[in-house]
Write a protein that holds these residues in place. Structure first.
Motif, PDB file in Angstrom:
ATOM      1  N   ASN A  86    -101.277  37.902 167.308  1.00  0.00           N
ATOM      2  CA  ASN A  86    -101.656  39.296 167.106  1.00  0.00           C
ATOM      3  C   ASN A  86    -100.558  40.264 167.532  1.00  0.00           C
ATOM      4  OD1 ASN A  86    -104.227  38.588 166.149  1.00  0.00           O
ATOM      5  ND2 ASN A  86    -105.026  38.429 168.236  1.00  0.00           N
ATOM      6  N   ARG A  87     -99.608  39.795 168.318  1.00  0.00           N
ATOM      7  CA  ARG A  87     -98.528  40.661 168.776  1.00  0.00           C
ATOM      8  C   ARG A  87     -97.301  40.574 167.882  1.00  0.00           C
ATOM      9  NH1 ARG A  87     -97.304  39.947 174.995  1.00  0.00           N
ATOM     10  NH2 ARG A  87     -96.098  41.825 174.481  1.00  0.00           N
ATOM     11  N   GLY A  88     -97.245  39.585 167.036  1.00  0.00           N
ATOM     12  CA  GLY A  88     -96.111  39.412 166.145  1.00  0.00           C
ATOM     13  C   GLY A  88     -96.305  40.159 164.840  1.00  0.00           C
ATOM     14  N   PRO A  89     -95.462  39.906 163.855  1.00  0.00           N
ATOM     15  CA  PRO A  89     -95.594  40.578 162.554  1.00  0.00           C
ATOM     16  C   PRO A  89     -96.875  40.168 161.848  1.00  0.00           C
ATOM     17  CG  PRO A  89     -93.930  38.843 162.464  1.00  0.00           C
ATOM     18  CD  PRO A  89     -94.310  38.990 163.902  1.00  0.00           C
ATOM     19  N   THR A  90     -97.596  41.154 161.348  1.00  0.00           N
ATOM     20  CA  THR A  90     -98.869  40.903 160.671  1.00  0.00           C
ATOM     21  C   THR A  90     -98.776  41.097 159.166  1.00  0.00           C
ATOM     22  OG1 THR A  90     -99.557  43.202 161.009  1.00  0.00           O
ATOM     23  CG2 THR A  90    -100.153  41.602 162.718  1.00  0.00           C
ATOM     24  N   GLY A  91     -97.748  41.810 158.692  1.00  0.00           N
ATOM     25  CA  GLY A  91     -97.627  42.074 157.264  1.00  0.00           C
ATOM     26  C   GLY A  91     -98.515  43.192 156.777  1.00  0.00           C
ATOM     27  N   LYS A  92     -99.187  43.895 157.680  1.00  0.00           N
ATOM     28  CA  LYS A  92    -100.074  44.987 157.309  1.00  0.00           C
ATOM     29  C   LYS A  92     -99.578  46.275 157.953  1.00  0.00           C
ATOM     30  CE  LYS A  92    -104.166  42.045 156.872  1.00  0.00           C
ATOM     31  NZ  LYS A  92    -105.567  41.816 157.313  1.00  0.00           N
ATOM     32  N   GLY A  93     -99.777  47.373 157.239  1.00  0.00           N
ATOM     33  CA  GLY A  93     -99.351  48.657 157.761  1.00  0.00           C
ATOM     34  C   GLY A  93     -97.838  48.814 157.719  1.00  0.00           C
ATOM     35  N   ARG A  94     -97.369  49.865 158.344  1.00  0.00           N
ATOM     36  CA  ARG A  94     -95.934  50.118 158.388  1.00  0.00           C
ATOM     37  C   ARG A  94     -95.265  49.253 159.443  1.00  0.00           C
ATOM     38  NH1 ARG A  94     -95.224  56.707 157.961  1.00  0.00           N
ATOM     39  NH2 ARG A  94     -96.086  56.939 155.845  1.00  0.00           N
ATOM     40  N   ALA A  95     -94.052  48.846 159.137  1.00  0.00           N
ATOM     41  CA  ALA A  95     -93.265  48.044 160.078  1.00  0.00           C
ATOM     42  C   ALA A  95     -91.919  48.728 160.277  1.00  0.00           C
ATOM     43  CB  ALA A  95     -93.069  46.627 159.552  1.00  0.00           C
ATOM     44  N   LYS A  96     -91.483  48.783 161.511  1.00  0.00           N
ATOM     45  CA  LYS A  96     -90.223  49.440 161.837  1.00  0.00           C
ATOM     46  C   LYS A  96     -89.190  48.396 162.220  1.00  0.00           C
ATOM     47  CE  LYS A  96     -88.644  53.724 163.916  1.00  0.00           C
ATOM     48  NZ  LYS A  96     -89.039  54.893 164.731  1.00  0.00           N
ATOM     49  N   TYR A  97     -88.042  48.460 161.568  1.00  0.00           N
ATOM     50  CA  TYR A  97     -86.960  47.512 161.806  1.00  0.00           C
ATOM     51  C   TYR A  97     -85.808  48.261 162.474  1.00  0.00           C
ATOM     52  CZ  TYR A  97     -89.550  44.434 158.699  1.00  0.00           C
ATOM     53  OH  TYR A  97     -90.527  43.653 158.136  1.00  0.00           O
ATOM     54  N   ARG A  98     -85.297  47.676 163.546  1.00  0.00           N
ATOM     55  CA  ARG A  98     -84.268  48.342 164.345  1.00  0.00           C
ATOM     56  C   ARG A  98     -83.048  47.445 164.502  1.00  0.00           C
ATOM     57  NH1 ARG A  98     -89.192  49.109 166.810  1.00  0.00           N
ATOM     58  NH2 ARG A  98     -89.884  51.269 167.109  1.00  0.00           N
ATOM     59  N   ALA A  99     -81.908  48.106 164.576  1.00  0.00           N
ATOM     60  CA  ALA A  99     -80.671  47.404 164.897  1.00  0.00           C
ATOM     61  C   ALA A  99     -80.442  47.456 166.404  1.00  0.00           C
ATOM     62  CB  ALA A  99     -79.493  48.034 164.162  1.00  0.00           C
ATOM     63  N   LEU A 100     -79.569  46.608 166.890  1.00  0.00           N
ATOM     64  CA  LEU A 100     -79.246  46.612 168.310  1.00  0.00           C
ATOM     65  C   LEU A 100     -78.390  47.830 168.650  1.00  0.00           C
ATOM     66  CD1 LEU A 100     -78.415  42.840 168.916  1.00  0.00           C
ATOM     67  CD2 LEU A 100     -80.456  44.083 169.647  1.00  0.00           C
ATOM     68  N   LYS A 101     -78.679  48.423 169.790  1.00  0.00           N
ATOM     69  CA  LYS A 101     -77.932  49.602 170.212  1.00  0.00           C
ATOM     70  C   LYS A 101     -76.460  49.275 170.427  1.00  0.00           C
ATOM     71  CE  LYS A 101     -77.767  53.098 173.858  1.00  0.00           C
ATOM     72  NZ  LYS A 101     -78.416  53.616 175.091  1.00  0.00           N
ATOM     73  N   LEU A 102     -76.186  48.131 171.035  1.00  0.00           N
ATOM     74  CA  LEU A 102     -74.797  47.749 171.287  1.00  0.00           C
ATOM     75  C   LEU A 102     -74.031  47.551 169.980  1.00  0.00           C
ATOM     76  CD1 LEU A 102     -75.299  45.213 174.225  1.00  0.00           C
ATOM     77  CD2 LEU A 102     -74.579  47.606 174.363  1.00  0.00           C
ATOM     78  N   THR A 103     -74.720  47.061 168.965  1.00  0.00           N
ATOM     79  CA  THR A 103     -74.064  46.849 167.672  1.00  0.00           C
ATOM     80  C   THR A 103     -73.727  48.172 167.005  1.00  0.00           C
ATOM     81  OG1 THR A 103     -75.270  44.769 167.396  1.00  0.00           O
ATOM     82  CG2 THR A 103     -74.291  45.734 165.429  1.00  0.00           C
ATOM     83  N   CYS A 104     -74.658  49.112 167.048  1.00  0.00           N
ATOM     84  CA  CYS A 104     -74.435  50.399 166.383  1.00  0.00           C
ATOM     85  C   CYS A 104     -73.388  51.251 167.108  1.00  0.00           C
ATOM     86  CB  CYS A 104     -75.752  51.168 166.285  1.00  0.00           C
ATOM     87  SG  CYS A 104     -76.939  50.449 165.117  1.00  0.00           S
ATOM     88  N   GLN A 105     -73.307  51.121 168.418  1.00  0.00           N
ATOM     89  CA  GLN A 105     -72.375  51.955 169.172  1.00  0.00           C
ATOM     90  C   GLN A 105     -70.922  51.650 168.832  1.00  0.00           C
ATOM     91  OE1 GLN A 105     -73.072  54.563 171.117  1.00  0.00           O
ATOM     92  NE2 GLN A 105     -75.238  54.313 170.628  1.00  0.00           N
TER      93      GLN A 105
END
Length: 206
Positions: A86-105
């Motif tokens: 229940n805490r992992g990806p469910t495939g329902k609703g909106r999902a937000k994908y993020r990059a690593l802060k260290l990678t983007c910096q």
């Protein structure tokens, strides 16, 4: 409406043409789930006014459930495995994908991607797969033909409203609306028929 037509007449269309008002994610998902090709413009508000990279610039990796940025870095929804499903990806609703802060910096393309944020994030809608199906169909020749057919039908409704004055129905109930619309369509067809068939010329006597 499609459900009523199926229940009453047993007809199931292979494709559907509509305007942008029907290009929402749930509507497109409903059509794709029933194997109906949606020739419908997609409602897409992912554009960014500052000229930075939009969601379309990122590649979707369905196998690994992640986005890949133009620089080759991964944007993930979760970066750990949860024992509780229940805490992992469910495939329902909106999902937000993020990059690593260290990678983007340290990324050289950060000014083009996320100049005002520490890391880039992308929101994926629940019916994004269906939206992508509609986007792919919009690149085909069949889509161009479908839009021309839609224009012909919408011109008839515009003629009913503007020329014949059918801005609103005056009779109440389904039967009254059906009768009024049938009379208006009959008048419209008679006008078209009068233009196709020339009137007989009268022969004047000398």
């Amino acid at each position: 409406m499609l459900t009523r037509v199926k229940d009453k007449f047993g007809l199931v269309p292979d494709w559907m043409i509509a305007d942008t008002a029907y290009g929402s994610g749930p509507m497109l998902g409903w059509l794709v789930d029933r194997k109906i090709d949606p020739y419908i413009p997609v409602i897409d508000k992912s554009g960014r006014p500052d000229g930075t990279w939009t969601r379309t610039d990122f590649d979707w990796d369905a196998e690994n459930n992640q986005y890949i940025c133009p620089e080759g870095h991964a944007l993930k929804q979760f970066r750990r495995n949860y024992s509780d499903p229940n805490r992992g990806p469910t495939g329902k609703g909106r999902a937000k994908y993020r990059a690593l802060k260290l990678t983007c910096q340290v990324c050289p393309s950060k000014p083009k991607c996320c100049p005002n944020a520490d890391a880039r994030s992308i929101t994926r809608e629940e019916h994004e797969d269906a939206r992508q199906v509609a986007r792919d169909l919009a690149k085909t020749d069949e889509y161009v033909i479908a839009m021309k057919l839609r224009k012909k039908v919408e011109m008839l409704f515009a003629h009913l409203k503007r020329i014949l004055g059918l801005g609103r129905l005056r009779l109440r109930g389904p039967c009254g609306a059906n009768d009024e619309f049938l009379l208006a369509a009959t008048a419209q067809n008679l006008r078209k028929l009068a233009k196709i068939i020339p009137a007989p010329q009268q022969i004047r006597k000398a």
